[in-house]
Motif scaffolding. Structure first.
Motif, PDB file in Angstrom:
ATOM      1  N   HIS A  57       0.829  -1.195   0.000  1.00 54.39           N
ATOM      2  CA  HIS A  57       0.000   0.000   0.000  1.00 54.39           C
ATOM      3  C   HIS A  57       0.867   1.249   0.000  1.00 54.39           C
ATOM      4  CE1 HIS A  57      -3.501   2.419   0.727  1.00 54.39           C
ATOM      5  NE2 HIS A  57      -3.092   2.823   1.908  1.00 54.39           N
ATOM      6  N   TRP A  62       2.238   3.665  -2.644  1.00 53.70           N
ATOM      7  CA  TRP A  62       3.074   2.927  -3.604  1.00 53.70           C
ATOM      8  C   TRP A  62       3.075   3.546  -5.009  1.00 53.70           C
ATOM      9  CZ3 TRP A  62       7.039  -0.091  -3.583  1.00 53.70           C
ATOM     10  CH2 TRP A  62       7.329  -0.910  -4.671  1.00 53.70           C
ATOM     11  N   PRO A  63       1.928   4.014  -5.535  1.00 58.00           N
ATOM     12  CA  PRO A  63       1.967   4.603  -6.879  1.00 58.00           C
ATOM     13  C   PRO A  63       2.869   5.835  -6.982  1.00 58.00           C
ATOM     14  CG  PRO A  63      -0.278   4.069  -6.271  1.00 58.00           C
ATOM     15  CD  PRO A  63       0.548   3.893  -5.039  1.00 58.00           C
ATOM     16  N   ASP A  64       3.247   6.433  -5.833  1.00 59.40           N
ATOM     17  CA  ASP A  64       4.138   7.587  -5.869  1.00 59.40           C
ATOM     18  C   ASP A  64       5.609   7.185  -5.940  1.00 59.40           C
ATOM     19  OD1 ASP A  64       2.176   9.446  -5.922  1.00 59.40           O
ATOM     20  OD2 ASP A  64       2.185   9.847  -3.760  1.00 59.40           O
ATOM     21  N   GLU A 105       8.650   6.204  -7.878  1.00 54.54           N
ATOM     22  CA  GLU A 105       9.060   6.311  -9.280  1.00 54.54           C
ATOM     23  C   GLU A 105       9.959   5.134  -9.657  1.00 54.54           C
ATOM     24  OE1 GLU A 105       8.641   9.210 -11.433  1.00 54.54           O
ATOM     25  OE2 GLU A 105       9.506   7.935 -12.987  1.00 54.54           O
ATOM     26  N   ARG A 109       8.091  10.043  -7.183  1.00 50.74           N
ATOM     27  CA  ARG A 109       7.814  10.783  -8.406  1.00 50.74           C
ATOM     28  C   ARG A 109       7.461  12.232  -8.081  1.00 50.74           C
ATOM     29  NH1 ARG A 109       2.629  11.890  -9.453  1.00 50.74           N
ATOM     30  NH2 ARG A 109       1.070  10.830  -8.175  1.00 50.74           N
ATOM     31  N   TYR A 133       4.610  13.799  -5.442  1.00 51.50           N
ATOM     32  CA  TYR A 133       4.181  12.753  -4.507  1.00 51.50           C
ATOM     33  C   TYR A 133       3.460  13.407  -3.336  1.00 51.50           C
ATOM     34  CZ  TYR A 133       7.712  14.154  -1.140  1.00 51.50           C
ATOM     35  OH  TYR A 133       8.421  14.869  -0.214  1.00 51.50           O
ATOM     36  N   THR A 181       7.740  -1.360  -9.642  1.00 49.25           N
ATOM     37  CA  THR A 181       7.803   0.004  -9.132  1.00 49.25           C
ATOM     38  C   THR A 181       6.368   0.483  -8.954  1.00 49.25           C
ATOM     39  OG1 THR A 181       7.741   1.005 -11.316  1.00 49.25           O
ATOM     40  CG2 THR A 181       9.918   0.474 -10.399  1.00 49.25           C
ATOM     41  N   GLY A 182       6.211   1.759  -8.598  1.00 49.72           N
ATOM     42  CA  GLY A 182       4.889   2.287  -8.338  1.00 49.72           C
ATOM     43  C   GLY A 182       3.954   2.238  -9.537  1.00 49.72           C
ATOM     44  N   ALA A 183       4.518   2.022 -10.731  1.00 53.03           N
ATOM     45  CA  ALA A 183       3.688   2.016 -11.933  1.00 53.03           C
ATOM     46  C   ALA A 183       2.756   0.807 -11.960  1.00 53.03           C
ATOM     47  CB  ALA A 183       4.579   2.016 -13.176  1.00 53.03           C
ATOM     48  N   GLN A 184       3.063  -0.209 -11.183  1.00 56.54           N
ATOM     49  CA  GLN A 184       2.189  -1.383 -11.163  1.00 56.54           C
ATOM     50  C   GLN A 184       2.006  -1.860  -9.733  1.00 56.54           C
ATOM     51  OE1 GLN A 184       4.288  -4.985 -12.462  1.00 56.54           O
ATOM     52  NE2 GLN A 184       6.039  -3.637 -12.776  1.00 56.54           N
ATOM     53  N   GLU A 185       0.973  -2.650  -9.520  1.00 53.51           N
ATOM     54  CA  GLU A 185       0.725  -3.162  -8.185  1.00 53.51           C
ATOM     55  C   GLU A 185       1.789  -4.175  -7.781  1.00 53.51           C
ATOM     56  OE1 GLU A 185      -3.114  -4.942  -7.510  1.00 53.51           O
ATOM     57  OE2 GLU A 185      -3.950  -2.920  -7.345  1.00 53.51           O
TER      58      GLU A 185
END
Lengths: 111, 409, 145
Positions: A43, A85-87, A89, A99, A102, C66-70
């Motif tokens: 997460h 997590w999506p932040d 890079e 990234r 963020y 990386t953050g680009a994928q789960e």
């Protein structure tokens, strides 16, 4: 990768400024199960300005005794934040780069 | 009635099982050099061990987790690994001292050289671990160890100057013949002897061995809160015996025969026989506890199956660890090293290893995920924090004082 | 190993009020706090190992997500990874002892598995010591007392 690769890694923003260290990895059990239990998804990362010690569990909102110990540990980890997590890079050698744009969230874990 | 019997038995074994070679030697040495002026340390140590043994037992009963499992879980592999290395080494040192103590006591009784007794004693310890039920082992050594009460009886029979003893105990200060550094060095040794970490490893793992649940908490609290302080009184009695007989003559205790001499002077052959039986039981019981603790700590750190409630083949690495620990103890003793000297070192190093053991117990005893509503109360926490500071101070001061005083000489 | 970033050198104030993160639907665990270094028990309540590390994969199987994928946890790890968590470095993947996440049935004070520990690779040392040493000593296969 193994979780040990992330723990204690340096965290930098997109301009290379040092933000702290990964002290823990927050997981959510919400991916479809292959066995009995839901699969944990990464997460986010907990980023603290210090790496030399952990919270010993005092990041949870309902854990606050003994008060002196709890206060001291929380004070030591002042400035800790959660980044989702999506932040993230990219992951380098002992390094996590966030990234542009963020977001920082409260690290407190509700029971 | 059955319940009352269980409580009485628990308290009696707690008294009989409280003393080990570390308490015997340190209290006698301190008594012969400082009189009762360090008796206050025994009080501080006994309150401390009551507090943390009770806490570790409560954690084990409620959450099912023994102390080294908690240490690993809360401190992580590195700090817990450092603690394991230190605790395991201290534990091995203590085991060596206890096995040596059994041999010395048997020598007193038989005049047979201790080096012949050492392998016999170690083999007997192993056999009991291998074959005997946990509860039988605990009760027999604890009850026979009660014969050490003769130390308390001897104090009265020696007819001491009570005013003088009270003066020493109530106005603690280093005697003119001893410097303050030596005084504090022995204070730490006594504290380490009372609070040795193996006691909580053994106590919490024993709670799992005997499958304690919340329902057993009241009884375990009674055992600890009544049994340990009475055991502590025996510690002070040992120091008092040495203070009465040796302090005025300026003799420093350095052998087991000197430790028991005041009892023989006071009560003759019968008392001497009783005290030797008591010392054999106390050191044998403590050898069992330290041998088991070496298995408990390593198995809990690495997640191996452990416990005497399993067949040895179902906890193979646990049993192998204990066999190796006993073999090492025998090998060390066969070099003719003096078990009394080993004991004096082991209690000081105990003090060094304490903080990393007691901090995680305190933290987890406050964790509602583990403890539900059985978390520590405010008074316990306040007291535990005070002790954490004392433990930390003793731990930091131990090695410098050891060097400064040439290990108390 | 003491390292720290001075609070004043970071590009944001030290005592900023941070918003609570979006609350996800599933149960939330912190890996170090709730999983790492916990005891693992098998279906018969027998200790198996301690969780030394976790294996993380991208949902598409990528080994370096990386953050680009789960990214998800695919296995508990034990064995040589303990040495590297203590002393640093990284063991080759072939030497990890894995317990697939699909074998995990419960995460509480201990991590419970739905399989028997004896059937897992991680317990080979226990079996070796049992078969070659402890099981051969008289009485080793009987209940004590």
């Amino acid at each position: 990768m193994i979780l040990g690769d992330l723990l204690d890694a340096h965290v930098r923003d997109d301009q290379g400024r040092r933000l702290g260290y990964v002290v823990d990895v927050r997981l959510v059990l919400d991916r479809p199960a292959s066995g009995l239990l839901a699969v944990p998804r990464v997460h986010g990362l907990l980023v603290s300005p210090r790496t030399s010690s952990s919270f010993l569990g005092y990041e949870r909102r309902d854990v606050r005794a003994p008060a002196l110990l709890a206060r001291w540990l929380r004070r030591r980890h002042r400035g800790t934040f959660l980044v989702l997590w999506p932040d993230v890079e990219r992951l380098g050698d002992d390094e996590v780069v966030l990234r542009t744009g963020y977001r920082r969230w409260s690290p407190v874990l509700d029971a | 009635m059955k319940r009352l019997f269980a409580v009485a038995l628990g308290i009696l074994t707690a008294i009989g099982g409280f003393l080990d070679i570390g308490d015997l030697v340190t209290n006698a040495v301190v008594g012969s050099r400082f009189g009762l002026s360090l008796a206050w340390v025994v009080v501080v140590g006994v309150v401390g061990i009551c507090l943390f043994a009770q806490m570790s037992g409560r954690v084990a009963a409620v959450s099912g987790r023994a102390t080294f499992e908690i240490i690993r879980e809360r401190l992580g592999p590195r700090a817990a690994g450092a603690n394991l290395a230190a605790s395991f080494a201290v534990n091995l040192l203590t085991l060596t001292a206890e096995v040596g103590g059994i041999a010395l006591a048997l020598q007193l009784a038989s005049s047979v050289e201790p080096r012949l007794w050492i392998p016999v004693a170690a083999f007997a310890v192993w056999l009991v671990i291998w074959r005997t039920k946990f509860s039988v082992m605990e009760n027999v050594t604890g009850l026979v160890g009660l014969t050490l009460v003769v130390f308390a009886v001897a104090v009265f029979l020696l007819g001491p100057d009570w005013g003088e003893l009270a003066q020493q105990a109530l106005r603690p200060a280093a005697p003119a013949s001893e410097g303050p550094a030596v005084y504090w060095y022995y204070a730490i040794a006594l504290f380490g002897a009372a609070m040795t970490p193996y006691e909580v490893f053994f106590f919490s793992s024993g709670a799992r061995e005997e499958r304690w649940t919340r329902r057993d908490l009241a009884q375990s609290r009674a055992n600890v809160l009544v049994g340990f302080p009475l055991g502590g009184i025996l510690s002070v009695a040992i120091a008092a015996c040495a203070a009465i007989v040796f302090l005025p003559r300026g003799v420093e205790v350095s052998s087991l025969s000197q430790i028991v001499l005041p009892v023989a002077l006071a009560g003759g052959k019968l008392a001497l026989a009783l005290v030797i039986v008591g010392i054999v039981a106390a050191t044998f019981g403590a050898a069992l506890e330290t041998a088991l603790s070496s298995g408990y700590t390593l198995a809990q750190y690495l997640g191996w199956p452990w416990g005497k409630f399993r067949r040895p083949a179902r906890a193979a690495r646990f049993h192998l660890t204990m066999i190796v620990a006993l073999l090492v103890a025998v090998a060390v003793l066969m070099t003719s090293v003096d078990p009394i000297a080993v004991t004096e070192f082991s209690v000081v190093f105990s003090a060094v290893a304490l903080p990393l053991t007691y901090l995680p117990i305190l933290v987890v005893a406050n964790d509602p995920e583990y403890m539900g509503d059985a978390v520590n109360g405010r008074v316990t926490n306040a007291l535990a924090l005070v002790y954490l500071v004392v433990i930390l101070a003793a731990s930091l001061a131990a090695i410098p004082l050891m060097i400064a005083t040439g290990a108390g000489s | 190993m003491k390292r720290r970033v001075p609070l004043s050198s970071r590009p944001f104030p030290a005592d900023e009020q941070l918003p609570a993160p979006p609350r996800p639907a599933g149960r939330v665990l912190d890996a170090r706090l709730h999983l790492l270094d916990r005891q693992v028990h098998d279906v018969d309540e027998t200790p198996v190992v301690v969780v030394d590390d976790l294996e993380v994969r991208g949902t598409d199987g990528d080994e370096h997500p990386t953050g680009a994928q789960e990214a998800v946890v695919t296995a508990l790890l034990s064995g040589p990874v303990l040495g590297t968590r203590v002393f640093g470095g990284r063991p080759p993947a072939t030497r990890w002892h894995r317990i697939a996440w699909s074998d995990v049935t419960e995460v509480g004070v201990v991590v419970r598995l739905g399989v028997r520990g004896d059937a897992l690779d991680v317990t080979w040392t226990e079996r070796w010591v049992r078969d070659h040493v402890v099981g051969r000593i008289p009485g080793g296969r009987h209940d004590p007392g």
